[in-house]
Design a protein around this motif. Structure first.
Motif, PDB file in Angstrom:
ATOM      1  N   TYR A  96      50.799  30.509  41.850  1.00  0.00           N
ATOM      2  CA  TYR A  96      50.897  31.850  41.249  1.00  0.00           C
ATOM      3  C   TYR A  96      52.341  32.359  41.354  1.00  0.00           C
ATOM      4  O   TYR A  96      52.902  32.867  40.369  1.00  0.00           O
ATOM      5  CB  TYR A  96      49.928  32.796  41.963  1.00  0.00           C
ATOM      6  CG  TYR A  96      49.958  34.219  41.450  1.00  0.00           C
ATOM      7  CD1 TYR A  96      49.301  34.572  40.271  1.00  0.00           C
ATOM      8  CD2 TYR A  96      50.651  35.221  42.137  1.00  0.00           C
ATOM      9  CE1 TYR A  96      49.336  35.878  39.791  1.00  0.00           C
ATOM     10  CE2 TYR A  96      50.691  36.523  41.664  1.00  0.00           C
ATOM     11  CZ  TYR A  96      50.027  36.849  40.491  1.00  0.00           C
ATOM     12  OH  TYR A  96      50.078  38.145  40.027  1.00  0.00           O
ATOM     13  N   ILE A 154      41.468  37.002  45.054  1.00  0.00           N
ATOM     14  CA  ILE A 154      42.488  36.531  46.007  1.00  0.00           C
ATOM     15  C   ILE A 154      41.957  36.689  47.434  1.00  0.00           C
ATOM     16  O   ILE A 154      42.077  35.796  48.272  1.00  0.00           O
ATOM     17  CB  ILE A 154      43.812  37.313  45.840  1.00  0.00           C
ATOM     18  CG1 ILE A 154      44.453  37.008  44.486  1.00  0.00           C
ATOM     19  CG2 ILE A 154      44.792  36.975  46.963  1.00  0.00           C
ATOM     20  CD1 ILE A 154      45.717  37.811  44.177  1.00  0.00           C
ATOM     21  N   LEU A 178      49.708  31.167  47.758  1.00  0.00           N
ATOM     22  CA  LEU A 178      49.839  31.613  46.365  1.00  0.00           C
ATOM     23  C   LEU A 178      50.976  30.861  45.672  1.00  0.00           C
ATOM     24  O   LEU A 178      51.652  31.396  44.794  1.00  0.00           O
ATOM     25  CB  LEU A 178      50.107  33.125  46.324  1.00  0.00           C
ATOM     26  CG  LEU A 178      48.954  34.044  46.740  1.00  0.00           C
ATOM     27  CD1 LEU A 178      49.427  35.496  46.874  1.00  0.00           C
ATOM     28  CD2 LEU A 178      47.800  33.969  45.730  1.00  0.00           C
ATOM     29  N   MET A 201      41.293  40.878  40.247  1.00  0.00           N
ATOM     30  CA  MET A 201      42.176  39.783  40.687  1.00  0.00           C
ATOM     31  C   MET A 201      42.271  39.765  42.213  1.00  0.00           C
ATOM     32  O   MET A 201      42.192  38.707  42.836  1.00  0.00           O
ATOM     33  CB  MET A 201      43.573  39.937  40.068  1.00  0.00           C
ATOM     34  CG  MET A 201      44.556  38.917  40.609  1.00  0.00           C
ATOM     35  SD  MET A 201      46.159  38.932  39.805  1.00  0.00           S
ATOM     36  CE  MET A 201      45.833  38.028  38.317  1.00  0.00           C
ATOM     37  N   TRP A 202      42.393  40.940  42.804  1.00  0.00           N
ATOM     38  CA  TRP A 202      42.514  40.959  44.269  1.00  0.00           C
ATOM     39  C   TRP A 202      41.177  40.658  44.951  1.00  0.00           C
ATOM     40  O   TRP A 202      41.166  40.113  46.062  1.00  0.00           O
ATOM     41  CB  TRP A 202      43.147  42.262  44.771  1.00  0.00           C
ATOM     42  CG  TRP A 202      44.534  41.958  45.285  1.00  0.00           C
ATOM     43  CD1 TRP A 202      45.714  42.246  44.679  1.00  0.00           C
ATOM     44  CD2 TRP A 202      44.858  41.245  46.492  1.00  0.00           C
ATOM     45  NE1 TRP A 202      46.767  41.760  45.435  1.00  0.00           N
ATOM     46  CE2 TRP A 202      46.273  41.144  46.551  1.00  0.00           C
ATOM     47  CE3 TRP A 202      44.127  40.675  47.522  1.00  0.00           C
ATOM     48  CZ2 TRP A 202      46.956  40.507  47.590  1.00  0.00           C
ATOM     49  CZ3 TRP A 202      44.803  40.036  48.576  1.00  0.00           C
ATOM     50  CH2 TRP A 202      46.195  39.958  48.599  1.00  0.00           C
ATOM     51  N   PHE A 249      47.542  42.253  53.564  1.00  0.00           N
ATOM     52  CA  PHE A 249      48.602  42.233  52.550  1.00  0.00           C
ATOM     53  C   PHE A 249      49.137  43.634  52.279  1.00  0.00           C
ATOM     54  O   PHE A 249      50.314  43.824  52.004  1.00  0.00           O
ATOM     55  CB  PHE A 249      48.058  41.642  51.229  1.00  0.00           C
ATOM     56  CG  PHE A 249      48.862  40.494  50.723  1.00  0.00           C
ATOM     57  CD1 PHE A 249      49.885  40.688  49.808  1.00  0.00           C
ATOM     58  CD2 PHE A 249      48.602  39.205  51.166  1.00  0.00           C
ATOM     59  CE1 PHE A 249      50.629  39.617  49.336  1.00  0.00           C
ATOM     60  CE2 PHE A 249      49.340  38.135  50.709  1.00  0.00           C
ATOM     61  CZ  PHE A 249      50.364  38.342  49.787  1.00  0.00           C
ATOM     62  N   GLY A 269      52.651  45.456  42.938  1.00  0.00           N
ATOM     63  CA  GLY A 269      52.528  44.949  44.315  1.00  0.00           C
ATOM     64  C   GLY A 269      51.101  44.528  44.594  1.00  0.00           C
ATOM     65  O   GLY A 269      50.678  43.434  44.223  1.00  0.00           O
ATOM     66  N   SER A 319      55.470  40.286  38.893  1.00  0.00           N
ATOM     67  CA  SER A 319      54.801  40.635  40.159  1.00  0.00           C
ATOM     68  C   SER A 319      55.859  40.649  41.250  1.00  0.00           C
ATOM     69  O   SER A 319      56.952  40.082  41.065  1.00  0.00           O
ATOM     70  CB  SER A 319      53.753  39.563  40.478  1.00  0.00           C
ATOM     71  OG  SER A 319      53.317  39.669  41.817  1.00  0.00           O
ATOM     72  N   ILE A 320      55.508  41.257  42.390  1.00  0.00           N
ATOM     73  CA  ILE A 320      56.380  41.024  43.557  1.00  0.00           C
ATOM     74  C   ILE A 320      56.431  39.525  43.837  1.00  0.00           C
ATOM     75  O   ILE A 320      57.407  39.028  44.395  1.00  0.00           O
ATOM     76  CB  ILE A 320      55.914  41.803  44.819  1.00  0.00           C
ATOM     77  CG1 ILE A 320      54.426  41.567  45.118  1.00  0.00           C
ATOM     78  CG2 ILE A 320      56.228  43.281  44.682  1.00  0.00           C
ATOM     79  CD1 ILE A 320      53.975  42.129  46.467  1.00  0.00           C
ATOM     80  N   ALA A 321      55.387  38.807  43.406  1.00  0.00           N
ATOM     81  CA  ALA A 321      55.349  37.347  43.572  1.00  0.00           C
ATOM     82  C   ALA A 321      56.321  36.635  42.626  1.00  0.00           C
ATOM     83  O   ALA A 321      56.454  35.415  42.679  1.00  0.00           O
ATOM     84  CB  ALA A 321      53.930  36.829  43.357  1.00  0.00           C
ATOM     85  N   TYR A 371      54.766  33.662  48.516  1.00  0.00           N
ATOM     86  CA  TYR A 371      53.757  33.888  49.554  1.00  0.00           C
ATOM     87  C   TYR A 371      52.930  32.630  49.798  1.00  0.00           C
ATOM     88  O   TYR A 371      52.606  31.896  48.860  1.00  0.00           O
ATOM     89  CB  TYR A 371      52.821  35.031  49.129  1.00  0.00           C
ATOM     90  CG  TYR A 371      53.552  36.337  48.912  1.00  0.00           C
ATOM     91  CD1 TYR A 371      53.928  37.130  49.997  1.00  0.00           C
ATOM     92  CD2 TYR A 371      53.904  36.764  47.628  1.00  0.00           C
ATOM     93  CE1 TYR A 371      54.625  38.314  49.816  1.00  0.00           C
ATOM     94  CE2 TYR A 371      54.597  37.959  47.444  1.00  0.00           C
ATOM     95  CZ  TYR A 371      54.948  38.728  48.532  1.00  0.00           C
ATOM     96  OH  TYR A 371      55.647  39.902  48.341  1.00  0.00           O
TER      97      TYR A 371
HETATM   98  C1  LIG Z   1      49.777  38.934  45.575  1.00  0.00           C
HETATM   99  C2  LIG Z   1      50.540  39.412  44.454  1.00  0.00           C
HETATM  100  O1  LIG Z   1      51.689  39.719  44.602  1.00  0.00           O
HETATM  101  C3  LIG Z   1      49.978  39.461  43.175  1.00  0.00           C
HETATM  102  C4  LIG Z   1      48.537  39.398  42.994  1.00  0.00           C
HETATM  103  O2  LIG Z   1      50.694  39.542  42.218  1.00  0.00           O
END
Ligand SMILES: CC(=O)C(C)=O
Ligand SMILES: NC(=O)C1=CN([C@@H]2O[C@H](COP(=O)(O)OP(=O)(O)OC[C@H]3O[C@@H](n4cnc5c(N)ncnc54)[C@H](O)[C@@H]3O)[C@@H](O)[C@H]2O)C=CC1
Length: 257
Positions: free
Chosen positions: A153, A194, A150, A190-191, A213, A184, A140-142, A147
């Motif tokens: 996650y 979130i 999160l 899932m969103w 976001f 992204g 993920s970008i995560a 963030y």
């Molecule tokens: C918020 C984000 O980057 C997710 C859901 O991977």
């Protein structure tokens, strides 16, 4: 020529379903897997009606035995595993100060241990087959950026990036490549969750967290399953034979690495 076999976890719904559909269109025989029997069966029926070679396996990615049985199922049904996609994952929305041991255990089991268990089961089969293979992980970008709200996650996705690097180094000798895709903001279920979680902590109205976001996406729209399927289709193809150990971002322009 025998059609290659791709296994995709968490493919009853969301991005995993989009990836599975694309790989079937690319000519793979597809093994669907999910913990949700209803969406799994629905997707399998849908795919059969489209004429795809498909089978499905009900399993929990956080259980090592289920991942091994998933690979066994693929081999029994189609004789081999060429591509294994560790896609299933969950989110957790909470401030660091409120994360409980149960929350942490759940997200680490489903997002991190699962990737190791999936990699173990798939790589052992690929080594036995002797002709290499491709393991592709959902990061993920995560996994590149961290963030607020999160924390667990983001930590789990940073771990997925690390597992991708280590697995690539260890498995290259067997001609197995290991890469990750980093979506992204894609408005899947899932969103929805979130957004609901962020509403609770940020005092926003439903939908506002998702809007906030995604407001900075350079290309001006949220991600669709096809956007990420395009990248995974490439990573699963011979065009990506010389790529390993990479966690590639496809986010419309949010995070720059
Ligand atoms: C918020 C984000 O980057 C997710 C859901 O991977
Ligand atoms: N939606 C997004 O914006 C982003 C998603 N991702 C990642 O992409 C992957 C897919 O995400 P989405 O499709 O959005 O999620 P989703 O929640 O819409 O779908 C996930 C699927 O995985 C299944 N699943 C959940 N726990 C499981 C378990 N223990 N065992 C087997 N299957 C299980 C669910 O039943 C569901 O079908 C996840 O790893 C997620 O972290 C990464 C970046 C952004």
């Amino acid at each position: 020529m025998t059609k290659k076999v791709a296994v995709i976890t968490g493919s009853g719904d969301g991005l995993g379903k989009g990836i599975a559909k694309r790989l079937a269109e690319d000519g793979f025989r597809v093994v669907l897997s999910d913990i949700n029997v209803t969406t799994l069966q629905k997707t399998e029926q849908e795919f059969k009606q489209l004429g795809f070679d498909v089978t499905s396996f009900l399993g929990d990615v956080s259980k090592q035995i289920d991942q091994q049985n998933l690979v066994n199922h693929a081999v029994n049904a189609f004789g081999q595993v060429d591509v294994f996609i560790n896609n299933a994952g969950i989110e957790e929305v909470a401030p660091i100060l409120e994360l409980t041991p149960d929350d942490l255990e759940r997200i680490l089991n489903i997002n991190v241990k699962s990737v190791i268990y999936g990699t173990q089961a798939a790589a052992k089969q690929m080594i036995k087959q002797g002709s290499g293979g491709k393991i592709i992980n959902a990061c993920s970008i995560a996994g590149h950026e961290s963030y607020e709200l999160l924390g667990s996650y983001c930590a789990s996705k940073h771990a997925v990036r690390s597992i991708t690097h280590t697995s690539a180094k260890e498995l290259a000798q067997h001609k197995i490549t290991v890469n990750a895709y980093c979506p992204g903001v894609a408005p899947t279920k899932m969103w929805d969750r979130i957004d609901a979680g962020m509403v609770k902590y940020m005092g926003l109205k439903p939908g506002e967290a998702l809007k906030k976001f995604s407001s900075g996406i350079l290309l001006g729209r949220m991600q669709q399953p096809d956007d990420i399927a395009n990248l995974v289709s490439f990573l699963a193809s011979p065009n990506a034979d010389y790529i390993t150990g990479q966690a590639i971002i496809s986010d419309g322009g949010i995070v720059f690495r």
